[in-house]
Design an enzyme around this catalytic site. Structure first.
Site, short mmCIF file in Angstrom:
data_model
loop_
_atom_site.label_atom_id
_atom_site.label_comp_id
_atom_site.label_asym_id
_atom_site.label_seq_id
_atom_site.Cartn_x
_atom_site.Cartn_y
_atom_site.Cartn_z
N HIS A 82 0.82 -1.20 0.00
CA HIS A 82 0.00 0.00 0.00
C HIS A 82 0.87 1.27 0.00
O HIS A 82 2.02 1.24 0.45
CB HIS A 82 -0.93 -0.01 1.21
N GLU A 84 0.83 3.96 1.74
CA GLU A 84 1.28 4.47 3.05
C GLU A 84 2.49 3.68 3.54
O GLU A 84 3.47 4.25 4.04
CB GLU A 84 0.16 4.36 4.09
N CYS A 108 -5.75 1.38 5.60
CA CYS A 108 -6.31 0.10 6.06
C CYS A 108 -5.72 -0.24 7.44
O CYS A 108 -4.85 0.47 7.95
CB CYS A 108 -5.99 -1.00 5.05
N CYS A 111 -1.82 -0.72 7.35
CA CYS A 111 -1.10 0.54 7.27
C CYS A 111 -1.25 1.33 8.58
O CYS A 111 -0.31 2.03 8.99
CB CYS A 111 -1.57 1.36 6.08
N1 LIG Z 1 -5.31 3.01 2.07
C1 LIG Z 1 -5.06 2.22 1.01
C2 LIG Z 1 -6.02 1.34 0.55
C3 LIG Z 1 -5.74 0.56 -0.56
N2 LIG Z 1 -4.54 0.67 -1.14
C4 LIG Z 1 -4.27 -0.11 -2.38
C5 LIG Z 1 -4.31 -1.59 -2.34
C6 LIG Z 1 -4.78 -1.97 -3.73
O1 LIG Z 1 -3.66 -1.90 -4.64
C7 LIG Z 1 -5.76 -0.87 -4.04
C8 LIG Z 1 -7.18 -1.18 -3.65
O2 LIG Z 1 -7.75 -1.90 -4.69
P1 LIG Z 1 -9.35 -2.11 -4.83
O3 LIG Z 1 -9.76 -3.10 -3.78
O4 LIG Z 1 -10.01 -0.77 -4.62
O5 LIG Z 1 -9.52 -2.62 -6.23
O6 LIG Z 1 -5.31 0.24 -3.29
C9 LIG Z 1 -3.60 1.55 -0.68
O7 LIG Z 1 -2.49 1.68 -1.26
N3 LIG Z 1 -3.87 2.30 0.41
ZN LIG Z 2 -2.98 -0.27 3.76
#
Ligand SMILES: Nc1ccn([C@H]2C[C@H](O)[C@@H](COP(=O)(O)O)O2)c(=O)n1
Ligand SMILES: [Zn+2]
Length: 164
Positions: A82, A84, A108, A111
């Site tokens: 992710h 973060e 999440c 993170c």
């Molecule tokens: N705070 C976050 C939440 C999600 N991510 C990333 C992880 C995945 O690459 C994407 C989420 O994919 P989706 O389930 O919306 O198709 O985003 C993050 O970097 N930071």
């Molecule tokens: Zn995360």
């Protein structure tokens, strides 16, 4: 002309803008997330976006999400780092104690753990589209317990155009 410019961007516009630009580096076809870590005195310390770890090819590893439940081995979630966490891991300068993180999507639970343990004290997020998920609910539970402040970025509506 001796007067200073008045239409310069403010700190929040600057740092959320950097986070949004960073998100543009992501190869995730569905959700691109960017993060920018800033010191208490408004110096940029680190940046990150969501992507696969070094050595895990963007061509070979799966970007899809459709197999999440039936075949998690072939969905992106087990592999993507992710934004973060990447921003925290990209930092080479020592301590992030007391810093702020600007992020385009609410962190999440995983993170949140890293943010708390790194000593980051404030989260400024742009979007919270997974607010009802157990992951984000658990994230807020931990952030509240740990005294990490978080608030939603209030868009100014200013359009910033960059030609590259
Ligand atoms: N705070 C976050 C939440 C999600 N991510 C990333 C992880 C995945 O690459 C994407 C989420 O994919 P989706 O389930 O919306 O198709 O985003 C993050 O970097 N930071
Ligand atoms: Zn995360």
């Amino acid at each position: 002309m001796s007067e200073k410019r008045e239409d310069y961007i403010n700190w929040d516009e600057y740092f959320i803008g950097v986070a949004k630009l960073s998100a543009r580096r992501s190869k995730d076809p569905n959700t691109q997330v960017g993060a920018c870590i800033v010191s208490e005195d408004n110096k940029i310390l680190s940046m990150g976006y969501n992507g696969f770890p070094r050595g895990c090819s963007d061509e070979d590893f799966p970007w899809g999400k459709e197999f999440e439940l039936t075949d998690p081995y072939n969905a992106k979630y087990l592999y993507s780092t992710h934004s973060e966490l990447n921003a925290i891991l990209n930092y080479r300068g020592g301590s992030l104690e007391g810093s702020k993180i600007y992020v385009t999507l609410f962190p999440c639970n995983e993170c949140a753990k890293a943010i708390i343990q790194a000593g980051i004290k404030t989260i400024i997020y742009e979007e919270d589209k997974y607010a009802s998920s157990p992951s984000v609910r658990a994230s807020k539970r931990m952030l509240n317990a740990a005294g990490v402040r978080y608030y939603e970025y209030q868009p100014s509506g200013r359009k910033i155009e960059i030609t590259v």
